[in-house]
Write a protein that holds these residues in place. Structure first.
Motif, short mmCIF file in Angstrom:
data_model
loop_
_atom_site.label_atom_id
_atom_site.label_comp_id
_atom_site.label_asym_id
_atom_site.label_seq_id
_atom_site.Cartn_x
_atom_site.Cartn_y
_atom_site.Cartn_z
N HIS A 1 0.84 -1.41 0.20
CA HIS A 1 -0.06 0.01 0.11
C HIS A 1 0.81 1.39 -0.08
O HIS A 1 0.37 2.44 0.37
CB HIS A 1 -0.77 -0.14 1.19
CG HIS A 1 -2.09 -1.13 0.83
ND1 HIS A 1 -3.35 -0.76 0.38
CD2 HIS A 1 -2.26 -2.43 1.00
CE1 HIS A 1 -4.18 -1.82 0.31
NE2 HIS A 1 -3.35 -2.67 0.66
N HIS A 2 1.87 1.07 -0.25
CA HIS A 2 3.02 2.26 -0.35
C HIS A 2 4.02 1.94 -1.46
O HIS A 2 4.26 0.45 -1.44
CB HIS A 2 3.51 3.24 0.78
CG HIS A 2 2.79 3.94 1.39
ND1 HIS A 2 2.51 5.25 0.92
CD2 HIS A 2 1.85 3.90 2.30
CE1 HIS A 2 1.57 5.89 1.66
NE2 HIS A 2 1.32 5.10 2.74
N GLY A 3 4.73 2.62 -2.12
CA GLY A 3 5.94 2.43 -2.93
C GLY A 3 7.13 1.71 -2.24
O GLY A 3 7.50 0.45 -2.80
N GLN A 4 7.40 2.08 -1.04
CA GLN A 4 8.45 1.41 -0.12
C GLN A 4 8.20 0.06 0.29
O GLN A 4 8.93 -1.00 0.18
CB GLN A 4 8.77 2.26 1.12
CG GLN A 4 9.58 3.64 0.76
CD GLN A 4 11.30 3.22 0.54
OE1 GLN A 4 11.53 2.20 0.50
NE2 GLN A 4 12.01 4.47 0.59
N LEU A 5 6.83 -0.03 0.35
CA LEU A 5 6.36 -1.22 0.97
C LEU A 5 6.45 -2.38 -0.32
O LEU A 5 6.83 -3.63 -0.13
CB LEU A 5 5.05 -1.19 1.48
CG LEU A 5 4.78 -0.52 2.58
CD1 LEU A 5 3.55 -0.48 3.32
CD2 LEU A 5 5.69 -0.95 3.81
N GLY A 6 6.07 -1.84 -1.51
CA GLY A 6 6.36 -3.00 -2.51
C GLY A 6 7.59 -3.24 -2.92
O GLY A 6 8.00 -4.32 -3.23
#
Length: 352
Positions: free
Chosen positions: A72-77
């Motif tokens: 649910h965020h780019g960093q988490l991807g």
């Protein structure tokens, strides 16, 4: 029923819980990185796990029957890429405000996010503005699906704008630069001579709490100003019911951080509160100037003060704005419609 493994920043009511737990036709596993990010214990159930518990990704996804992963965020991807590599499970990533900027990002973020664009299957920016940003960064257009955050229309019930003589202005959001609260306080100060009965309430918490309190004291706002810490949804609804106007003076922060579309604006529009906001990021996708509300140039005290004065002087226009705003929410930002669209995007990948 297919199961999606979600990873978000925190487990609390502000962190996209419906987009994790209420997607029609899909079950969920809700991952969080560490115990300290389990901030709302009422949301704890037997489907919440810590990322650190996954020792063997292959065994984990088999045991939990995972068909898809959603960060649910780019960093988490980026955190889920190693699991994707080992399991070949498709990965989708939501793109929110800061994800499409270099604001406060770690060294190498630009290269890493481009790697995510290359290896991830889908990207869900929360507005077309952010979709254009990630496309500029190199995300293939065929991987982009805009997915707006929706409002629960049963929770945020419409009422006709207040018709008394009160002049209560409300703003809500984290106390960070991009929310523009200091601009609002200065604009509010400019109109007090003409509207001495007006009040301003800001709801939120964050790193700028002390500077905001200091600015209000410097301008001698006194009892006309309240700063409330972040409150539960039901308390926010109560404050909206008491307010006459909602103001969201969003702006690009000095480090480049931007909004997507603030959910509080959608919630205010759903309840019938006339809204003043800015020509910032995805907000013009939500509000057409002088139709669903009033928009001004961002980071501009004078224009915002003029808009506050205009709204307080033209109460007869409020119902027209509010009616159009509620219709816009019902048509394009309805939570149930957006959750159904999310399910359809999942179906595209899984052949549903």
């Amino acid at each position: 029923m297919a199961t999606v493994m979600h990873l978000n920043l925190r487990v609390d009511q502000t962190q996209y819980i419906p987009q994790i737990r209420q997607v029609p036709g899909y079950d969920y596993v809700h991952l969080v990185r560490k115990p300290e990010y389990m901030t709302d214990i009422t949301l704890l159930n037997d489907k919440v796990y810590y990322l650190s518990e996954i020792f063997s990704p292959e065994d984990y996804v088999k045991k939990k029957h995972i068909s898809l992963m959603h960060a649910h965020h780019g960093q988490l991807g980026l955190l889920l890429l190693p699991i994707k590599d080992k399991t070949k499970i498709p990965l989708v990533t939501s793109i929110r405000g800061r994800d499409a900027t270099l604001a406060n990002q770690p060294v190498g973020y630009s290269d890493n996010i481009k790697m995510l664009f290359d290896r991830g299957e889908r990207f869900f920016p929360v507005c077309h503005y952010l979709a254009e940003k990630v496309a500029e960064w190199g995300c293939p257009l065929e991987k982009i699906r805009v997915l707006y955050g929706g409002v629960d229309l049963n929770q945020f019930v419409y009422r006709i704008p207040l018709q008394g003589d009160s002049q209560n202005i409300l703003s809500a959001g984290r106390l960070v630069e991009k929310k523009g609260h200091s601009i609002l306080i200065q604009a509010f100060h400019k109109i007090l001579d003409k509207f001495p009965k007006a009040s301003l309430t800001i709801i939120g918490s964050g790193m700028l709490e002390e500077p905001i309190r200091a600015l209000a004291a410097q301008l001698e706002l006194g009892d006309s100003f309240r700063l409330l810490e972040q409150v539960p949804k039901d308390r926010l609804q109560q404050e909206m019911a008491r307010a006459d106007l909602f103001c969201a003076p969003s702006m690009e922060a000095s480090n480049g951080d931007v909004e997507g579309i603030p959910n509080t604006i959608k919630e205010a529009m759903a309840t019938g509160l006339p809204v003043i906001s800015t020509f910032h990021a995805g907000i013009p996708e939500l509000i057409t100037h002088n139709k669903e509300g009033v928009l001004v140039k961002e980071n501009n005290v004078d224009e915002l003060a003029d808009a506050l004065e205009f709204m307080l002087s033209n109460r007869n226009k409020w119902k027209t704005y509010a009616t159009a705003a509620r219709l816009k929410i019902e048509q394009k930002f309805n939570l149930q419609k957006q959750l159904q669209k999310q399910a359809e995007y999942y179906d595209e990948l899984l052949g549903g």
